[in-house]
Each structure stands twice: as structure tokens, then as C-alpha cells.
Design a protein around this motif. Structure first.
Motif, short mmCIF file in Angstrom:
data_model
loop_
_atom_site.label_atom_id
_atom_site.label_comp_id
_atom_site.label_asym_id
_atom_site.label_seq_id
_atom_site.Cartn_x
_atom_site.Cartn_y
_atom_site.Cartn_z
N ASN A 58 38.95 25.35 44.99
CA ASN A 58 39.19 26.79 44.99
C ASN A 58 40.08 27.21 43.82
O ASN A 58 41.11 26.60 43.54
CB ASN A 58 39.86 27.21 46.30
CG ASN A 58 39.93 28.72 46.45
OD1 ASN A 58 39.21 29.45 45.77
ND2 ASN A 58 40.78 29.19 47.33
N THR A 59 39.63 28.23 43.10
CA THR A 59 40.42 28.87 42.06
C THR A 59 40.37 30.38 42.31
O THR A 59 39.74 30.84 43.26
CB THR A 59 39.86 28.56 40.66
OG1 THR A 59 38.57 29.19 40.53
CG2 THR A 59 39.73 27.06 40.44
N LEU A 60 41.00 31.14 41.45
CA LEU A 60 40.96 32.59 41.61
C LEU A 60 39.60 33.17 41.23
O LEU A 60 39.25 34.26 41.67
CB LEU A 60 42.06 33.25 40.78
CG LEU A 60 43.50 32.95 41.21
CD1 LEU A 60 44.48 33.58 40.23
CD2 LEU A 60 43.75 33.46 42.62
N ASP A 61 38.83 32.47 40.42
CA ASP A 61 37.55 32.98 39.92
C ASP A 61 36.41 32.54 40.84
O ASP A 61 35.74 31.54 40.60
CB ASP A 61 37.31 32.49 38.49
CG ASP A 61 36.17 33.26 37.81
OD1 ASP A 61 35.36 33.89 38.53
OD2 ASP A 61 36.09 33.21 36.57
N HIS A 62 36.19 33.30 41.88
CA HIS A 62 35.15 32.96 42.86
C HIS A 62 33.75 33.14 42.29
O HIS A 62 32.81 32.46 42.70
CB HIS A 62 35.32 33.80 44.13
CG HIS A 62 36.53 33.39 44.92
ND1 HIS A 62 36.88 34.01 46.10
CD2 HIS A 62 37.46 32.42 44.69
CE1 HIS A 62 37.98 33.43 46.57
NE2 HIS A 62 38.35 32.49 45.74
N GLN A 63 33.60 34.06 41.35
CA GLN A 63 32.29 34.23 40.72
C GLN A 63 31.90 32.98 39.93
O GLN A 63 30.75 32.54 39.97
CB GLN A 63 32.30 35.45 39.79
CG GLN A 63 30.95 35.72 39.13
CD GLN A 63 30.92 37.05 38.36
OE1 GLN A 63 31.61 37.98 38.76
NE2 GLN A 63 30.14 37.12 37.31
N ALA A 128 42.36 39.12 50.31
CA ALA A 128 42.98 39.16 48.99
C ALA A 128 43.77 37.88 48.77
O ALA A 128 44.14 37.18 49.71
CB ALA A 128 43.88 40.38 48.87
N ALA A 129 44.06 37.57 47.51
CA ALA A 129 44.76 36.32 47.19
C ALA A 129 46.11 36.22 47.87
O ALA A 129 46.51 35.16 48.36
CB ALA A 129 44.91 36.20 45.67
N LYS A 130 46.84 37.32 47.94
CA LYS A 130 48.18 37.27 48.54
C LYS A 130 48.13 37.01 50.03
O LYS A 130 49.11 36.54 50.62
CB LYS A 130 48.93 38.58 48.25
CG LYS A 130 48.35 39.81 48.94
CD LYS A 130 49.19 41.04 48.61
CE LYS A 130 48.64 42.28 49.31
NZ LYS A 130 49.44 43.48 48.99
N GLU A 131 46.99 37.31 50.68
CA GLU A 131 46.84 37.02 52.10
C GLU A 131 46.28 35.62 52.34
O GLU A 131 46.59 34.98 53.34
CB GLU A 131 45.91 38.05 52.75
CG GLU A 131 46.44 39.46 52.67
CD GLU A 131 45.40 40.49 53.07
OE1 GLU A 131 45.68 41.27 54.00
OE2 GLU A 131 44.30 40.50 52.47
N ALA A 132 45.47 35.14 51.40
CA ALA A 132 44.82 33.84 51.57
C ALA A 132 45.70 32.69 51.11
O ALA A 132 45.60 31.59 51.64
CB ALA A 132 43.50 33.82 50.81
N ILE A 133 46.56 32.93 50.12
CA ILE A 133 47.40 31.87 49.57
C ILE A 133 48.86 32.31 49.68
O ILE A 133 49.30 33.21 48.94
CB ILE A 133 47.05 31.60 48.09
CG1 ILE A 133 45.54 31.35 47.94
CG2 ILE A 133 47.84 30.41 47.56
CD1 ILE A 133 45.09 31.23 46.51
N THR A 150 37.34 40.93 43.59
CA THR A 150 38.28 41.27 44.65
C THR A 150 37.51 41.47 45.96
O THR A 150 36.28 41.59 45.95
CB THR A 150 39.03 42.56 44.31
OG1 THR A 150 38.08 43.66 44.31
CG2 THR A 150 39.70 42.48 42.95
N PRO A 151 38.22 41.53 47.10
CA PRO A 151 37.52 41.81 48.36
C PRO A 151 36.69 43.09 48.31
O PRO A 151 35.54 43.12 48.78
CB PRO A 151 38.67 41.93 49.36
CG PRO A 151 39.72 41.02 48.80
CD PRO A 151 39.64 41.19 47.31
N LEU A 152 37.24 44.17 47.74
CA LEU A 152 36.50 45.44 47.65
C LEU A 152 35.28 45.29 46.76
O LEU A 152 34.17 45.76 47.10
CB LEU A 152 37.41 46.54 47.12
CG LEU A 152 36.75 47.93 46.96
CD1 LEU A 152 36.20 48.43 48.28
CD2 LEU A 152 37.76 48.93 46.37
#
Length: 255
Positions: A58-63, A128-133, A150-152
Motif C-alpha cells: 500500500n502507498t498513497l497512489d492507489h491509481q 481518507a489517508a488520515k483515517e486509514a493510517i 481521494t475518497p470523493l
């Protein structure tokens, strides 16, 4: 079962395959899906489905993760055909995802031209990242850290571009981080009457259940009886999950 590592994927091939499953797991257990989801995936393989499980970090770039997972899957599928390990020219392909794996399959189905007979999305979440990590929330005061998309943005992509018409969404009765309700509304608006939703007993970690080989002693004791009962209780939820998935994949298949 005989797991093979092929071009970065973990693969199980049954004797007479009736379909192919591309499996993507959750964020922190996806690096070794043939181990963390072993019982679930081997059960699907025992019913005739080729399982191609793609590990990822897992990284920040989910795409980027989604693109890489799709590329690895396609390369492995082509190699299996080229080497003759898959002899049938056509087998229906199903995406199966758990937790973050659901988001990746949604991105694959929205951003790339793929052919899928359907997707099974288990315990979807899109935080969102702040909620997941947890660490991100401490850093976010000075750095703008977020997943891409982003989630949205993910919801908008699915609403506007998701191509996979037939979907099964599974949520568990005791799963506090599941976000399947919001996804259900989006998919049902896009593909009316093509989206099935099921709530099953269990938790977010139910798909990770493992089989324990309980061997009774020479004489069956009360302790053995307790062990058998414990095993039945622990795996009852996972057994229901497997049945629900197989029934959706093939309504005429035996349980």
C-alpha cells in the motif's frame, strides 16, 4: 494446493477450470494473499476457479497500484495461455476484492478497458489517508497527505465511468469500518437490477480465517468434542461467505 508464483502473482489452477478470479486483498495483508486468504481462495479453486492473487504494497497512489495489479494479472493470464496451462480460450473473469482490494477493482473497472463477468466486493472501505493510517493525522498539520484518487474522486469515477455491470457487495454484521452502503447507492443508480447486496454474520477480518486441522485422539474425549465445536463456531461465518460467493458466481453450482 499447489500454489505457483508466476510473474509476481500467486496462482492456483484446478484441473477443469470454469472461470478465473483476480483477487486483491486488504491494505496490510495483501503482500502474501496466498497465505492470509488461503482457506477462502483454495475453496474457490476447489470449485473450479483459477485464482490469480496479486500481492501489493500500500502507498498513497492507489491509481498506480490498480494499474500495476491489472498489468501483472494480464501478463500472468497471457503466460498461462501461452504455456498451455490454461487450455480453454475463453473463461469468464471475475474480480474479487476485500477492503482496499475493492477500491482497486473499482478503479480498474473505471479507468481501464477490461472484460469482467462481474465483481465481488467484500467489506468495501474508502477512507481518507488520515483515517486509514493513524500516523498521517499527526503529520497532516504540516503536509497535505492524501490517497490518489481521494475518497470523493473515487466515488465520482465509479459514478461516471465504472464499466462492470454485475456486482455482489458483501458486508458483515459486525464490521464498523465497512462503507458498502454508500457504494451500493452509486452502483444501483448506475446499473439498476444488476447489483446484489448481502449482509452476512462476521467481522471485517472474516475472509482472513484459516483452517485448523483438529485431530482427535485415539479415544474421542470431551476435550476433542470442545475442539470440534470451537472449530465449527469460528469458521461458521467464513463458510457462509464462501457459500454466498459461489452461489453468486454460479447459481447452479452445488454448495
Amino acid at each position: 494446493m499447489d500454489w505457483k508464483e508466476i510473474r509476481g502473482n500467486w496462482v492456483v489452477i484446478p484441473r477443469n477450470p470454469i472461470g478465473i478470479i483476480h483477487f486483491l486483498g486488504g491494505a496490510f495483508v495483501a503482500t502474501a494473499p496466498h497465505l492470509t486468504y488461503r482457506w477462502l481462495l483454495e475453496h474457490l479453486a476447489s470449485k473450479g476457479y483459477v485464482v490469480i492473487a496479486t500481492p501489493f504494497v500500500n502507498t498513497l497512489d492507489h491509481q498506480a497500484i490498480a494499474k500495476s495489479a491489472l498489468l501483472n494479472f494480464e501478463r500472468t493470464r497471457e503466460l498461462l495461455h501461452d504455456t498451455g496451462e490454461l487450455r480453454k480460450l475463453y473463461l469468464p473473469i471475475y474480480g474479487v476484492g476485500h477492503s482496499m482490494g475493492c477500491k482497486l477493482h473499482l478503479l480498474i473497472g473505471s479507468l481501464f478497458e477490461v472484460e469482467r463477468a462481474g465483481n465481488i466486493l467484500i467489506s468495501f472501505n474508502n477512507y481518507a489517508a488520515k483515517e486509514a493510517i493513524p500516523l498521517v493525522e499527526q503529520l497532516n498539520s504540516t503536509l497535505a497527505i492524501e490517497f490518489t484518487p481521494t475518497p470523493l474522486e473515487t466515488n465520482q469515477l465509479v459514478q461516471e465511468r465504472y464499466q462492470i455491470r454485475r456486482n455482489l457487495l458483501i458486508k458483515f454484521s459486525n464490521d464498523t469500518i465497512d462503507q458498502s452502503v454508500a457504494l451500493t447507492k452509486i452502483l444501483q443508480a448506475r446499473f439498476p437490477e444488476m447489483v446484489t447486496v448481502q449482509t452476512l454474520p462476521g467481522t471485517h477480518t472474516t475472509p482472513l480465517g484459516q483452517d485448523i486441522k483438529w485431530q482427535p485422539g485415539v479415544s474421542f474425549t470431551p476435550f476433542d468434542a470442545l475442539g470440534q465445536w470451537f472449530k465449527q463456531e469460528v469458521y461458521r461465518d467464513l463458510t457462509q461467505l464462501k457459500r454466498a460467493m459461489l452461489l453468486w458466481l454460479n447459481p447452479l453450482s452445488p454448495p
